[in-house]
Design an enzyme around this catalytic site. Sequence first.
Site, PDB file in Angstrom:
ATOM      1  N   GLY A  12       0.701  -1.222  -0.070  1.00 25.37           N
ATOM      2  CA  GLY A  12      -0.179   0.040  -0.058  1.00 25.37           C
ATOM      3  C   GLY A  12       0.980   1.258   0.064  1.00 25.37           C
ATOM      4  N   VAL A  14       2.178   2.734   2.243  1.00 25.46           N
ATOM      5  CA  VAL A  14       3.592   2.791   3.113  1.00 25.46           C
ATOM      6  C   VAL A  14       4.390   1.916   2.516  1.00 25.46           C
ATOM      7  CG1 VAL A  14       4.342   2.038   5.325  1.00 25.46           C
ATOM      8  CG2 VAL A  14       2.326   3.574   5.414  1.00 25.46           C
ATOM      9  N   GLY A  15       3.946   0.585   2.341  1.00 31.33           N
ATOM     10  CA  GLY A  15       5.014  -0.453   1.968  1.00 31.33           C
ATOM     11  C   GLY A  15       5.556  -0.489   0.633  1.00 31.33           C
ATOM     12  N   SER A 132       3.583  -0.524   9.861  1.00 30.11           N
ATOM     13  CA  SER A 132       1.995  -0.052   9.952  1.00 30.11           C
ATOM     14  C   SER A 132       2.055   0.741  11.158  1.00 30.11           C
ATOM     15  CB  SER A 132       1.085  -1.168   9.965  1.00 30.11           C
ATOM     16  OG  SER A 132       1.427  -2.157   9.191  1.00 30.11           O
ATOM     17  N   GLU A 170       6.975   4.535  10.444  1.00 36.59           N
ATOM     18  CA  GLU A 170       6.903   5.253   9.113  1.00 36.59           C
ATOM     19  C   GLU A 170       6.707   6.932   9.440  1.00 36.59           C
ATOM     20  OE1 GLU A 170       8.697   4.239   6.213  1.00 36.59           O
ATOM     21  OE2 GLU A 170       8.591   6.083   6.577  1.00 36.59           O
ATOM     22  N   LYS A 225       5.444   7.351  17.470  1.00 33.51           N
ATOM     23  CA  LYS A 225       4.838   7.463  16.326  1.00 33.51           C
ATOM     24  C   LYS A 225       3.276   8.054  16.610  1.00 33.51           C
ATOM     25  CE  LYS A 225       3.225   6.546  12.086  1.00 33.51           C
ATOM     26  NZ  LYS A 225       3.476   7.109  10.921  1.00 33.51           N
ATOM     27  N   LEU A 226       2.534   7.532  17.611  1.00 35.57           N
ATOM     28  CA  LEU A 226       1.401   8.052  17.926  1.00 35.57           C
ATOM     29  C   LEU A 226       1.724   9.816  18.265  1.00 35.57           C
ATOM     30  CD1 LEU A 226      -0.456   5.188  19.679  1.00 35.57           C
ATOM     31  CD2 LEU A 226      -0.362   5.859  17.130  1.00 35.57           C
ATOM     32  N   ALA A 228       3.968  11.838  17.853  1.00 33.68           N
ATOM     33  CA  ALA A 228       4.212  12.755  16.334  1.00 33.68           C
ATOM     34  C   ALA A 228       3.074  13.054  15.767  1.00 33.68           C
ATOM     35  CB  ALA A 228       5.361  12.073  15.405  1.00 33.68           C
ATOM     36  N   GLY A 278      -6.880  15.643   7.087  1.00 32.64           N
ATOM     37  CA  GLY A 278      -7.334  14.160   6.633  1.00 32.64           C
ATOM     38  C   GLY A 278      -6.254  13.376   6.629  1.00 32.64           C
ATOM     39  N   CYS A 281      -3.646   8.813   8.769  1.00 35.28           N
ATOM     40  CA  CYS A 281      -3.031   8.532  10.210  1.00 35.28           C
ATOM     41  C   CYS A 281      -3.738   9.368  11.194  1.00 35.28           C
ATOM     42  CB  CYS A 281      -1.715   8.842   9.782  1.00 35.28           C
ATOM     43  SG  CYS A 281      -0.848   7.477   9.192  1.00 35.28           S
ATOM     44  N   ARG A 351      -8.497   9.129   2.009  1.00 34.11           N
ATOM     45  CA  ARG A 351      -8.782   8.636   3.190  1.00 34.11           C
ATOM     46  C   ARG A 351      -9.052   9.754   4.292  1.00 34.11           C
ATOM     47  NH1 ARG A 351      -4.464   3.869   3.897  1.00 34.11           N
ATOM     48  NH2 ARG A 351      -3.466   5.170   2.785  1.00 34.11           N
TER      49      ARG A 351
HETATM   50  C1  UDX Z   1       0.938  12.136   8.303  1.00 34.94           C
HETATM   51  C2  UDX Z   1       2.602  12.593   8.959  1.00 34.94           C
HETATM   52  O1  UDX Z   1       2.840  13.990   8.280  1.00 34.94           O
HETATM   53  C3  UDX Z   1       3.407  11.605   8.701  1.00 34.94           C
HETATM   54  O2  UDX Z   1       4.659  11.837   9.409  1.00 34.94           O
HETATM   55  C4  UDX Z   1       2.915  10.317   8.895  1.00 34.94           C
HETATM   56  O3  UDX Z   1       3.888   9.052   8.601  1.00 34.94           O
HETATM   57  C5  UDX Z   1       1.595   9.919   8.274  1.00 34.94           C
HETATM   58  O4  UDX Z   1       0.688  10.968   8.524  1.00 34.94           O
HETATM   59  P1  UDX Z   1       0.087  12.561   5.790  1.00 34.94           P
HETATM   60  O5  UDX Z   1      -1.095  11.936   6.346  1.00 34.94           O
HETATM   61  O6  UDX Z   1       0.621  12.011   4.261  1.00 34.94           O
HETATM   62  O7  UDX Z   1       1.306  12.216   6.832  1.00 34.94           O
HETATM   63  O8  UDX Z   1      -0.179  14.055   5.402  1.00 34.94           O
HETATM   64  P2  UDX Z   1       0.225  15.265   6.234  1.00 34.94           P
HETATM   65  O9  UDX Z   1       1.106  16.278   5.152  1.00 34.94           O
HETATM   66  O10 UDX Z   1       0.779  15.197   7.491  1.00 34.94           O
HETATM   67  O11 UDX Z   1      -1.114  16.121   6.191  1.00 34.94           O
HETATM   68  C6  UDX Z   1      -2.200  15.622   6.727  1.00 34.94           C
HETATM   69  C7  UDX Z   1      -3.266  16.483   6.843  1.00 34.94           C
HETATM   70  O12 UDX Z   1      -3.144  17.680   7.299  1.00 34.94           O
HETATM   71  C8  UDX Z   1      -3.770  16.868   5.426  1.00 34.94           C
HETATM   72  O13 UDX Z   1      -5.204  16.726   5.023  1.00 34.94           O
HETATM   73  C9  UDX Z   1      -3.327  18.141   5.114  1.00 34.94           C
HETATM   74  O14 UDX Z   1      -4.024  19.019   4.191  1.00 34.94           O
HETATM   75  C10 UDX Z   1      -3.542  18.806   6.472  1.00 34.94           C
HETATM   76  N1  UDX Z   1      -2.560  20.118   6.735  1.00 34.94           N
HETATM   77  C11 UDX Z   1      -1.171  19.979   6.945  1.00 34.94           C
HETATM   78  C12 UDX Z   1      -3.140  21.438   7.067  1.00 34.94           C
HETATM   79  O15 UDX Z   1      -4.358  21.475   7.005  1.00 34.94           O
HETATM   80  N2  UDX Z   1      -2.468  22.339   7.394  1.00 34.94           N
HETATM   81  C13 UDX Z   1      -0.872  22.100   7.801  1.00 34.94           C
HETATM   82  O16 UDX Z   1      -0.422  23.102   7.751  1.00 34.94           O
HETATM   83  C14 UDX Z   1      -0.422  21.016   7.387  1.00 34.94           C
HETATM   84  P1  ADP Z   2      -0.986   1.885   4.258  1.00 33.52           P
HETATM   85  O1  ADP Z   2      -1.488   3.269   3.974  1.00 33.52           O
HETATM   86  O2  ADP Z   2      -0.762   1.562   5.610  1.00 33.52           O
HETATM   87  O3  ADP Z   2       0.022   1.414   3.400  1.00 33.52           O
HETATM   88  P2  ADP Z   2      -2.988   0.503   2.525  1.00 33.52           P
HETATM   89  O4  ADP Z   2      -4.552   0.206   2.765  1.00 33.52           O
HETATM   90  O5  ADP Z   2      -2.617   1.379   1.543  1.00 33.52           O
HETATM   91  O6  ADP Z   2      -2.541   0.985   4.012  1.00 33.52           O
HETATM   92  O7  ADP Z   2      -2.034  -0.944   2.245  1.00 33.52           O
HETATM   93  C1  ADP Z   2      -2.130  -1.837   3.060  1.00 33.52           C
HETATM   94  C2  ADP Z   2      -2.075  -3.167   2.396  1.00 33.52           C
HETATM   95  O8  ADP Z   2      -2.063  -4.389   3.030  1.00 33.52           O
HETATM   96  C3  ADP Z   2      -3.327  -3.627   1.450  1.00 33.52           C
HETATM   97  O9  ADP Z   2      -2.822  -3.259  -0.039  1.00 33.52           O
HETATM   98  C4  ADP Z   2      -3.897  -5.033   1.789  1.00 33.52           C
HETATM   99  O10 ADP Z   2      -4.584  -5.636   0.699  1.00 33.52           O
HETATM  100  C5  ADP Z   2      -2.608  -5.544   2.342  1.00 33.52           C
HETATM  101  N1  ADP Z   2      -3.065  -6.706   3.428  1.00 33.52           N
HETATM  102  C6  ADP Z   2      -3.751  -6.622   4.359  1.00 33.52           C
HETATM  103  N2  ADP Z   2      -3.644  -7.625   5.059  1.00 33.52           N
HETATM  104  C7  ADP Z   2      -2.598  -8.536   4.464  1.00 33.52           C
HETATM  105  C8  ADP Z   2      -2.279 -10.016   4.803  1.00 33.52           C
HETATM  106  N3  ADP Z   2      -2.657 -10.656   5.561  1.00 33.52           N
HETATM  107  N4  ADP Z   2      -1.502 -10.586   3.731  1.00 33.52           N
HETATM  108  C9  ADP Z   2      -1.084  -9.629   2.841  1.00 33.52           C
HETATM  109  N5  ADP Z   2      -1.457  -8.218   2.425  1.00 33.52           N
HETATM  110  C10 ADP Z   2      -2.348  -7.948   3.366  1.00 33.52           C
END
Ligand code: UDX
Ligand code: ADP
Length: 477
Positions: A12, A14-15, A132, A170, A225-226, A228, A278, A281, A351
Amino acid sequence: MKIKNICCIGAGYVGGPTMAVIAEKCKDIIINVVDVNEERIKKWNSDHLDELPIYEPGLDEIIKNCRDKNLYFSNLIEEKIAQADMVFISVNTPTKKKGLGAGKASNLKWVEECARQVAKFSNGHTIIVEKSTLPVRTAEVIKSILDEAKNSGKRNDFTSKTFDVLSNPEFLSEGSAINDLVNPDRVLIGGDNPEAIESLAAIYKYWVPEEKILRTNIWSSELAKLTANAFLAQRISSINSISALCEATGADVREVSRAIGSDSRIGTKFLDSGPGFGGSCFKKDILNLVYLADFFGLPEVATFWESVVKLNTWHQNRISQLITKNLFGTLSNKKIIILGFAFKANTNDTRESAAIQICKDLLEEGAYLVIHDPKVSPRQIETDLKKAIFQTNQIEDKSNNIRESNWSFANNLSSIFKDADAVVVLTEWDIYKSINWNDVSNLMRHPAWIFDTRSIIQGIDVKESGLNFWQIGDGLI
Ligand code: UDX
Ligand code: ADP
């Protein structure tokens, strides 16, 4: 232990990018990314790089360089686990919808399944890396599943298996994932076996300076992580709350942000007021913190963090309501153009996007929406809106009064503004910055409004074109 073969479970957001960068930096390590989702794997293997399942600037180039050299995507989960010295778990961990901890705790069903697969199919010594976002003490769950496998192995006289579990959260941000991975602020590795920690650190040392690799115990790493993400989200809710006050008092939130951000103790980042945060995370991680705090008997801590999420929801509703109010209190028979559906620019991820809530609210008010996004597919938008509308109907026990014909998707910007009553900018895509508002004004039905929730539109151009203009946190308009 020198790692030669990695298996990453979960292809996904992350991976995929994380393994792509490790593959590019560590050419002597074989990396297999596996997933249960066949369609997703097919897209990762597509000859057309614009069909990759994830849009991330710079990712296609790395995939072109590494795929089928030392980076492979497949559904061969069992086989690839068996070959690996190190298994990354990068599966989804959404918030639980029912049962114990519903609405707050993460659903660890997929993580547990992975642990069981690793227990069953691994060989010899395997290092399991939690990638994750997970609640604190998940490593304990993984360890107990693995211990059971070890013990049953002995009982049945199977080849003996041994495991280490590490937490390596991550911190990549979507849209800049490749740069975040190539130039991380820090890499965090939590664990209790220094040898296992050093095996993972050795991989990052291919390109990350030693002083940026932090080692902690496993619980600190999981909690960091949570925390941050909670701190970052808290800054956004803070500035969004101030944007409402700016609008009420005649201040300008951009000026306030600049003024407070130049205090080096506060810093300039994450102070942009927008339509509400949004992404997969922030909300999930804060709700996890809330659940943990409640679980450990700390209700004041739980209430403090929960307010960050509540403010975010309130802020999104506030935007939908002010759009309705400015359009004379009713959206029936009004055409509204939505610019951007992704939760932020440079990603196709929707998401928890503020656009979902805001579009749903506008549809409920009777608006007809034309939604544009350069990277999000109409199918994704349809899925998100249907889910949001279904949830409200279930909670409020009302029948679905929104028809699919109440919205449509636009592939490009030409001519979508015809007869529109309002334009709402929800994602800060670059293409929206160069819209010619004079041309737009000629096409719209007047009095017409432009609502800019991302501060990317030049208000003066809009107003000179005879359009009404609202911008987030601007109290002087
Ligand atoms: C976040 C963390 O930044 C990252 O470290 C973690 O690993 C995953 O979650 P991400 O969800 O990709 O990353 O997006 P991020 O850039 O943090 O933005 C999150 C949301 O906040 C977005 O909707 C963005 O538009 C909003 N945002 C961000 C604001 O509204 N204002 C800001 O100044 C910054
Ligand atoms: P993230 O943002 O954390 O990477 P995603 O939903 O984009 O989350 O990706 C997670 C992926 O993990 C999905 O593509 C899903 O199909 C896969 N997945 C979930 N459970 C398993 C499992 N048991 N074995 C292999 N893949 C899995």
